[in-house]
Motif scaffolding. Structure first.
Motif, short mmCIF file in Angstrom:
data_model
loop_
_atom_site.label_atom_id
_atom_site.label_comp_id
_atom_site.label_asym_id
_atom_site.label_seq_id
_atom_site.Cartn_x
_atom_site.Cartn_y
_atom_site.Cartn_z
N TRP A 1 1.63 -0.56 -3.51
CA TRP A 1 0.24 -0.97 -3.69
C TRP A 1 0.19 -2.36 -4.33
CZ3 TRP A 1 -3.82 2.41 -2.30
CH2 TRP A 1 -3.41 3.69 -1.91
N ARG A 2 -1.01 -2.99 -4.25
CA ARG A 2 -1.19 -4.26 -4.91
C ARG A 2 -2.66 -4.43 -5.32
NH1 ARG A 2 -0.36 -8.14 0.36
NH2 ARG A 2 -2.22 -7.47 1.52
N MET A 3 -2.85 -5.29 -6.31
CA MET A 3 -4.19 -5.63 -6.75
C MET A 3 -4.39 -7.13 -6.56
SD MET A 3 -5.92 -5.34 -10.54
CE MET A 3 -5.80 -3.55 -10.59
N ASP A 4 -5.45 -7.53 -5.87
CA ASP A 4 -5.69 -8.94 -5.64
C ASP A 4 -6.50 -9.55 -6.78
OD1 ASP A 4 -8.35 -8.22 -5.21
OD2 ASP A 4 -8.16 -8.27 -3.03
N ALA A 5 -6.87 -10.83 -6.63
CA ALA A 5 -7.56 -11.54 -7.70
C ALA A 5 -8.92 -10.93 -8.03
CB ALA A 5 -7.71 -13.01 -7.32
N ASP B 1 -9.32 -5.69 -6.32
CA ASP B 1 -9.31 -4.67 -5.28
C ASP B 1 -7.88 -4.17 -5.09
OD1 ASP B 1 -12.03 -4.84 -4.73
OD2 ASP B 1 -11.74 -6.49 -3.31
N VAL B 2 -7.71 -2.85 -5.01
CA VAL B 2 -6.40 -2.24 -4.87
C VAL B 2 -6.23 -1.75 -3.44
CG1 VAL B 2 -4.88 -0.38 -5.65
CG2 VAL B 2 -6.37 -1.54 -7.29
N SER B 3 -5.07 -2.06 -2.84
CA SER B 3 -4.82 -1.64 -1.46
C SER B 3 -3.35 -1.32 -1.27
CB SER B 3 -5.24 -2.74 -0.47
OG SER B 3 -4.50 -3.93 -0.71
N MET B 4 -3.06 -0.47 -0.28
CA MET B 4 -1.67 -0.14 0.04
C MET B 4 -1.05 -1.29 0.82
SD MET B 4 -0.02 3.00 2.26
CE MET B 4 -0.52 4.28 1.13
N VAL B 5 0.13 -1.70 0.44
CA VAL B 5 0.84 -2.77 1.14
C VAL B 5 1.54 -2.22 2.38
CG1 VAL B 5 2.67 -4.50 0.95
CG2 VAL B 5 1.18 -4.04 -1.00
N ALA B 6 2.23 -1.09 2.22
CA ALA B 6 2.95 -0.49 3.35
C ALA B 6 3.22 0.98 3.08
CB ALA B 6 4.27 -1.22 3.59
N ASP B 7 3.15 1.79 4.11
CA ASP B 7 3.51 3.20 4.03
C ASP B 7 4.95 3.31 4.52
OD1 ASP B 7 3.55 5.90 3.76
OD2 ASP B 7 2.12 6.32 5.37
N ILE B 8 5.89 3.02 3.64
CA ILE B 8 7.30 2.89 4.02
C ILE B 8 7.89 4.21 4.49
CG2 ILE B 8 9.61 2.41 3.09
CD1 ILE B 8 8.28 0.25 1.36
N ASN B 9 7.50 5.29 3.84
CA ASN B 9 8.02 6.61 4.21
C ASN B 9 6.82 7.53 4.46
OD1 ASN B 9 9.90 8.60 4.72
ND2 ASN B 9 10.11 9.19 2.57
N PRO B 10 6.25 7.50 5.67
CA PRO B 10 5.04 8.27 5.95
C PRO B 10 5.22 9.76 5.66
CG PRO B 10 5.54 6.76 7.75
CD PRO B 10 6.73 6.77 6.85
N GLY B 11 4.17 10.35 5.17
CA GLY B 11 4.22 11.77 4.83
C GLY B 11 4.04 11.97 3.34
#
Length: 195
Positions: free
Chosen positions: A1-5, A8-18
């Protein structure tokens, strides 16, 4: 996850789905990119994240206890354990290949490298070539000699000590806490510019 300036928090990548997740950890910046260790369906890997997404840098599946990533001479050094060599010093070279730097405690024993610190054209660290775990491990941790890796990749013993810790570069010299059993016990010591 990441938080921008704007926070807002968002997922960067679902590396291991499930439901298991990828357990991203050991974050560090290298060449203006965020690197980290995470697990996908194929095993444990070193990843990097940039503006375009996330990509695999190296396969670390055979290794555990991965830590202390340190850039030296254009390569990434780190400590990790595997079944053949124990806990030793490794590196990821420029091609993404994982290589053993030195089997300081030969065989499957562990030297537990610690405090990786770049100073004066060398990578310094503490390691114990004779460590044997026992019930007294808490009272008597690994006795770390002072070692270094040169820019050419040679590994050499700098000082035969009973303990080495807290390596810190200050004012052009390398300071550390060390004990040689002879000249005053566990005290403040240093390596000067001459090495």
């Amino acid at each position: 996850w990441r938080m921008d300036a704007s926070q807002d928090v968002s997922m960067v990548a679902d590396i291991n789905p499930g439901g298991e997740g990828s357990h991203p950890r050991v974050f560090f910046e290298y060449h203006d990119e965020l690197h980290f260790v995470a697990r996908d369906a194929d095993g444990t890997r070193l990843w990097k994240a940039d503006e375009t997404g996330v990509t695999v840098v190296a396969d670390l599946t055979p290794y555990s206890a991965i830590s202390q990533f340190t850039e030296f001479n254009g390569e990434l050094y780190f400590t990790a354990r595997d079944d053949t060599y124990g806990n030793e010093l490794w590196k990821v070279d420029r091609s993404g290949k994982v290589l053993l730097v030195a089997d300081i405690h030969t065989g499957d024993g562990s030297s537990y490298p610690s405090d990786l610190t770049v100073f004066n054209g060398h990578l310094y660290f503490g390691a114990d070539p004779h460590y044997v775990p026992s019930q007294t491990t808490i009272l008597y941790p690994p006795r770390d000699d002072l070692w270094r890796v040169s820019e050419s990749g040679d590994v050499e013993l700098v000082a035969d000590l009973t303990h080495t810790s807290s390596l810190t570069v200050f004012n052009g010299e390398l300071y550390f806490s060390g004990d040689d059993w002879e000249s005053g016990g566990w005290e403040l010591r240093k390596v000067d510019e001459s090495g």
